[in-house]
Scaffold this active site. Structure first.
Site, PDB file in Angstrom:
ATOM      1  N   MET A 148      35.537  24.748  33.479  1.00 15.57           N
ATOM      2  CA  MET A 148      35.137  24.806  32.068  1.00 15.57           C
ATOM      3  C   MET A 148      33.658  25.163  31.992  1.00 15.57           C
ATOM      4  SD  MET A 148      37.814  24.352  30.293  1.00 15.57           S
ATOM      5  CE  MET A 148      36.904  24.624  28.768  1.00 15.57           C
ATOM      6  N   HIS A 178      46.572  32.747  27.523  1.00 16.70           N
ATOM      7  CA  HIS A 178      46.062  31.386  27.725  1.00 16.70           C
ATOM      8  C   HIS A 178      46.350  30.570  26.465  1.00 16.70           C
ATOM      9  CE1 HIS A 178      43.192  28.504  29.574  1.00 16.70           C
ATOM     10  NE2 HIS A 178      42.739  28.296  28.343  1.00 16.70           N
ATOM     11  N   HIS A 206      46.844  25.402  29.271  1.00 22.82           N
ATOM     12  CA  HIS A 206      45.686  24.574  29.638  1.00 22.82           C
ATOM     13  C   HIS A 206      45.827  23.249  28.885  1.00 22.82           C
ATOM     14  CE1 HIS A 206      40.997  24.152  29.107  1.00 22.82           C
ATOM     15  NE2 HIS A 206      41.513  23.172  29.820  1.00 22.82           N
ATOM     16  N   SER A 209      42.709  33.873  24.903  1.00 21.95           N
ATOM     17  CA  SER A 209      43.113  32.542  24.469  1.00 21.95           C
ATOM     18  C   SER A 209      43.552  32.597  23.008  1.00 21.95           C
ATOM     19  CB  SER A 209      41.952  31.562  24.614  1.00 21.95           C
ATOM     20  OG  SER A 209      42.220  30.406  23.843  1.00 21.95           O
ATOM     21  N   ASP A 224      45.937  26.829  24.665  1.00 23.05           N
ATOM     22  CA  ASP A 224      45.143  25.608  24.720  1.00 23.05           C
ATOM     23  C   ASP A 224      45.851  24.452  24.022  1.00 23.05           C
ATOM     24  OD1 ASP A 224      42.581  26.347  26.067  1.00 23.05           O
ATOM     25  OD2 ASP A 224      42.643  27.905  24.536  1.00 23.05           O
ATOM     26  N   MET A 272      44.691  19.933  27.669  1.00 18.67           N
ATOM     27  CA  MET A 272      43.528  19.069  27.418  1.00 18.67           C
ATOM     28  C   MET A 272      44.070  17.812  26.751  1.00 18.67           C
ATOM     29  SD  MET A 272      41.015  22.100  26.130  1.00 18.67           S
ATOM     30  CE  MET A 272      42.409  23.192  25.961  1.00 18.67           C
ATOM     31  N   MET A 300      45.742  20.677  22.957  1.00 15.94           N
ATOM     32  CA  MET A 300      44.767  19.592  22.725  1.00 15.94           C
ATOM     33  C   MET A 300      45.450  18.454  21.967  1.00 15.94           C
ATOM     34  SD  MET A 300      41.428  21.748  21.576  1.00 15.94           S
ATOM     35  CE  MET A 300      41.016  23.333  22.318  1.00 15.94           C
ATOM     36  N   ASP A 318      36.551  29.393  31.812  1.00 13.20           N
ATOM     37  CA  ASP A 318      36.982  29.283  30.413  1.00 13.20           C
ATOM     38  C   ASP A 318      35.848  28.728  29.558  1.00 13.20           C
ATOM     39  OD1 ASP A 318      38.358  28.819  28.046  1.00 13.20           O
ATOM     40  OD2 ASP A 318      39.742  27.340  28.901  1.00 13.20           O
TER      41      ASP A 318
HETATM   42  C1  DX5 Z   1      38.143  25.497  24.754  1.00  7.45           C
HETATM   43  C2  DX5 Z   1      39.341  26.233  25.294  1.00  7.45           C
HETATM   44  C3  DX5 Z   1      39.113  27.677  25.472  1.00  7.45           C
HETATM   45  C4  DX5 Z   1      38.719  28.437  24.216  1.00  7.45           C
HETATM   46  C5  DX5 Z   1      37.642  29.372  24.657  1.00  7.45           C
HETATM   47  O1  DX5 Z   1      38.372  24.137  24.835  1.00  7.45           O
HETATM   48  O2  DX5 Z   1      39.741  25.680  26.534  1.00  7.45           O
HETATM   49  O3  DX5 Z   1      40.242  28.293  26.095  1.00  7.45           O
HETATM   50  O4  DX5 Z   1      39.745  29.160  23.602  1.00  7.45           O
HETATM   51  O5  DX5 Z   1      37.090  29.982  23.545  1.00  7.45           O
HETATM   52  P1  DX5 Z   1      35.851  30.983  23.689  1.00  7.45           P
HETATM   53  O6  DX5 Z   1      36.287  32.096  24.596  1.00  7.45           O
HETATM   54  O7  DX5 Z   1      35.642  31.431  22.270  1.00  7.45           O
HETATM   55  O8  DX5 Z   1      34.711  30.198  24.235  1.00  7.45           O
HETATM   56 ZN    ZN Z   2      41.337  26.870  27.613  1.00  8.05          ZN
END
Ligand code: DX5
Ligand code: ZN
Length: 228
Positions: free
Chosen positions: A142, A38, A71, A8, A40, A73, A42, A180
């Site tokens: 998650m 991956h 992903h 990620s 993220d 969010m 947000m 994840d």
């Molecule tokens: C959190 C993200 C993850 C994040 C995971 O909201 O969806 O993809 O990068 O990070 P680690 O692997 O450090 O928990």
């Molecule tokens: Zn993620």
């Protein structure tokens, strides 16, 4: 189902994304290479953090041949399928909690040739996906509350992986089970044993001095669990 490691970029240096991608794409051995990246997304509304949107996905697209797993969010993810498709996403997942019209959004992804996934937060029942399983390419579980990297793994998530793996088998479906949050060489074993196939890891890859070595360690730990 085949095991895949998805670093990620959330834990990478955002000012040096191309270097972070190269480190996990160009490892000399296949075991040290990412299978997908991956990303993220947000929005500061669905989760208490803001990252980046389609322009950054498009910029990453230009520097890699790895498949991009976005992903989302964000609230109203169905409105954002086209911009992320245009940016070059290969896979897009969105939260069940954020989209009452999941079937419509999954159909829109399919129409664009993009793999579609549904995500559930730690306290959302995977059984709520029962009637969506025929329409998706992957489920993302998650194992932390979304919003930040580096949080501790929530082991109760694995019950959902077991339920999904059983439902997949019973119904002859082919969706992947992605997990994840808090994935490390320690937690990945139990996740693999519970039926997960795709493992997202942020801090366990980009928080380490040698990201390729970190991928190798994750892969080896997961493979050992499968063999056990
Ligand atoms: C959190 C993200 C993850 C994040 C995971 O909201 O969806 O993809 O990068 O990070 P680690 O692997 O450090 O928990
Ligand atoms: Zn993620």
């Amino acid at each position: 189902m085949e095991l895949k490691i998805l670093p990620s970029l959330l834990s990478a240096d955002f000012a040096r994304l191309a270097e972070a991608v190269a480190a996990v794409e160009n490892a000399p051995d296949a075991a040290g290479r990412a299978d997908l990246l991956h990303l993220d997304i947000m929005d500061g509304r669905f989760v208490p953090n803001i990252t980046f949107g389609p322009p950054v996905v498009a910029a990453v697209r230009k520097v890699t041949r790895l498949p991009l797993d976005c992903h989302l969010m964000i609230v109203e993810p169905g409105r954002w399928i086209e911009p992320f498709a245009d940016a070059g996403a290969d896979f897009v997942s969105f939260h069940l909690e954020a989209e009452p019209h999941a079937h419509r959004a999954l159909q829109a992804l399919k129409k664009r040739g993009i793999g579609g996934g549904l995500v559930v937060n730690p306290a959302t029942a995977a059984t709520g996906l029962e009637d969506a399983l025929d329409f998706l390419d992957y489920v993302l579980l998650m194992s932390v509350n979304p919003g930040f990297g580096g949080q501790a793994f929530i082991p109760e998530t694995l019950r959902k992986a077991e339920w999904l793996a059983e439902a997949r088998e019973k119904r002859g479906l082919k969706f992947a089970i992605e997990i994840d949050g808090g994935i490390t060489p320690e937690t990945i074993r139990a996740a693999r044993a519970a039926g997960c196939d795709w493992f997202v890891a942020g801090s366990a890859v980009f928080g380490k001095p040698d990201p390729a070595a970190a991928i190798r360690a994750l892969r080896a730990a997961a493979a050992a669990a499968a063999a056990a």
